[in-house]
Motif scaffolding. Structure first.
Motif, PDB file in Angstrom:
ATOM      1  N   ALA A  31       0.810  -1.225   0.000  1.00  0.00           N
ATOM      2  CA  ALA A  31       0.000   0.000   0.000  1.00  0.00           C
ATOM      3  C   ALA A  31       0.839   1.269   0.000  1.00  0.00           C
ATOM      4  O   ALA A  31       0.553   2.208  -0.753  1.00  0.00           O
ATOM      5  N   CYS A  71       1.283   4.185  -3.115  1.00  0.00           N
ATOM      6  CA  CYS A  71       0.596   5.434  -2.747  1.00  0.00           C
ATOM      7  C   CYS A  71       1.566   6.597  -2.674  1.00  0.00           C
ATOM      8  O   CYS A  71       1.225   7.728  -3.033  1.00  0.00           O
ATOM      9  N   LEU A  93      -0.326   7.954   4.267  1.00  0.00           N
ATOM     10  CA  LEU A  93      -1.762   7.797   4.001  1.00  0.00           C
ATOM     11  C   LEU A  93      -2.083   6.366   3.575  1.00  0.00           C
ATOM     12  O   LEU A  93      -3.034   5.749   4.077  1.00  0.00           O
ATOM     13  N   GLY A  94      -1.287   5.833   2.645  1.00  0.00           N
ATOM     14  CA  GLY A  94      -1.512   4.467   2.198  1.00  0.00           C
ATOM     15  C   GLY A  94      -1.289   3.462   3.307  1.00  0.00           C
ATOM     16  O   GLY A  94      -2.064   2.509   3.461  1.00  0.00           O
ATOM     17  N   THR A 115      -1.526   3.972   6.525  1.00  0.00           N
ATOM     18  CA  THR A 115      -2.585   4.100   7.541  1.00  0.00           C
ATOM     19  C   THR A 115      -3.829   3.333   7.124  1.00  0.00           C
ATOM     20  O   THR A 115      -4.421   2.596   7.929  1.00  0.00           O
ATOM     21  N   LEU A 116      -4.222   3.488   5.878  1.00  0.00           N
ATOM     22  CA  LEU A 116      -5.401   2.771   5.382  1.00  0.00           C
ATOM     23  C   LEU A 116      -5.176   1.260   5.448  1.00  0.00           C
ATOM     24  O   LEU A 116      -6.066   0.508   5.873  1.00  0.00           O
ATOM     25  N   ALA A 117      -3.988   0.816   5.043  1.00  0.00           N
ATOM     26  CA  ALA A 117      -3.686  -0.618   5.077  1.00  0.00           C
ATOM     27  C   ALA A 117      -3.709  -1.150   6.509  1.00  0.00           C
ATOM     28  O   ALA A 117      -4.209  -2.253   6.766  1.00  0.00           O
ATOM     29  N   THR A 118      -3.184  -0.367   7.459  1.00  0.00           N
ATOM     30  CA  THR A 118      -3.157  -0.792   8.857  1.00  0.00           C
ATOM     31  C   THR A 118      -4.563  -0.903   9.431  1.00  0.00           C
ATOM     32  O   THR A 118      -4.874  -1.841  10.182  1.00  0.00           O
ATOM     33  N   ILE A 119      -5.420   0.033   9.091  1.00  0.00           N
ATOM     34  CA  ILE A 119      -6.804  -0.009   9.576  1.00  0.00           C
ATOM     35  C   ILE A 119      -7.518  -1.260   9.069  1.00  0.00           C
ATOM     36  O   ILE A 119      -8.182  -1.976   9.837  1.00  0.00           O
ATOM     37  N   ILE A 120      -7.375  -1.552   7.778  1.00  0.00           N
ATOM     38  CA  ILE A 120      -8.023  -2.739   7.207  1.00  0.00           C
ATOM     39  C   ILE A 120      -7.437  -4.009   7.816  1.00  0.00           C
ATOM     40  O   ILE A 120      -8.165  -4.942   8.185  1.00  0.00           O
TER      41      ILE A 120
END
Length: 284
Positions: free
Chosen positions: A64, A68, A103-104, A106-111
């Motif tokens: 990710a 990104c 940003l990328g 963070t999104l990957a970690t949340i998912i």
């Protein structure tokens, strides 16, 4: 003078054998990832987190964060890449933005945290020291590529930039602020601060809250990046605004508000799991 030194990139290429070309930029990024994985897995043991979970997360982060980071850079430099679209994927030549990677990532970690039913803040705390250390290492890729430098300077410490890499407005200048070095040093200090907080929290009678390291990283890194960005000549722009400075201010604000939320207002950080579903949200 003790502090007098001059930098000059020897070459962007580390090794070349026929069609095989290894560039410093790619080598340093790969090294930063490998060192970061080892560090985060080591830290995970102290917080009773399975190190294999971190290994799995890193795969998500690489998939990710790097694309990104490149996409972020290309978007703001589209006029240049529109003329040579073949270079859009040429990441080995440089041109990635850490804010895009954040940003990328963070999104990957949340998912990832949601899938594995663990605290996203716990994972973030274990990763951010490696992120800071990776930035420390990765900035030297800018040095070897003779990029990401600052404005002209006559200071005792300075960076020589070949004429082919100089902005048109500065063709008559040879020496520039080594902003890659400034940020590398700053990131190393942030890395040191995060490690001190991590282990101090383990020994202290009053444990630190999960998420603290991630919030401190947002504040500390962004503070340094804001003033260093002001020296650069190649900032990504949105009209008259330096994008990195705008994002840095936003990240600092989020980090400060998060620390106030946790320590002053005594609230828990929002997470992908409930407090009752995992010990990951306890203090450490």
């Amino acid at each position: 003078m003790l502090l007098a030194f001059q930098f000059q990139s020897p070459s962007p290429i580390l090794f070349e054998l026929g069609p095989i070309v290894i560039r410093w930029y790619g080598f340093l990024i790969a090294s930063a990832v490998l060192i970061g994985v080892t560090l985060s897995q080591w830290l995970a043991k102290y917080r009773h987190v399975n190190p294999d979970l971190i290994g799995d997360l890193v795969i998500w982060l690489v998939i990710a964060a790097i694309p990104c980071a490149r996409l972020y850079y290309v978007i703001f430099e589209w006029q240049e890449y529109a003329q040579r679209p073949g270079d859009i994927i040429a990441i080995w030549k440089g041109g990635i933005a850490i804010h895009g990677a954040i940003l990328g990532g963070t999104l990957a970690t949340i998912i990832f945290a949601r899938i594995h039913k663990t605290s996203v803040w716990q994972l973030a705390d274990l990763v951010v020291p490696s992120v800071a250390l990776g930035q420390t290492i990765g900035r030297w890729g800018n040095f070897f590529n003779s990029e990401a430098f600052g404005s002209p300077t006559n200071l005792p410490w300075k960076l020589y930039i070949p004429i082919s890499n100089r902005p048109v407005t500065y063709l008559n200048y040879e020496y520039f602020h080594p902003t890659f070095l400034y940020e590398s040093i700053w990131n190393f200090l942030v890395f040191g601060l995060l490690l001190v907080l991590f282990f101090a929290g383990l020994r202290s009678a009053k444990k630190i809250k999960v998420g603290t390291l991630a919030l401190v990283y947002l504040v500390a890194y962004s503070f340094g990046r804001f003033w260093i960005e002001g020296l650069r000549t190649d900032s990504l722009m949105l009209g008259p605004l330096r994008i990195a400075q705008v994002i840095s201010l936003i990240m600092m604000g989020l980090g400060v508000w998060g620390l106030i939320w946790v320590y002053r207002l005594k609230h828990s950080l929002p997470d992908v799991i409930s407090r009752s579903s995992s010990v990951d949200l306890d203090e450490f």
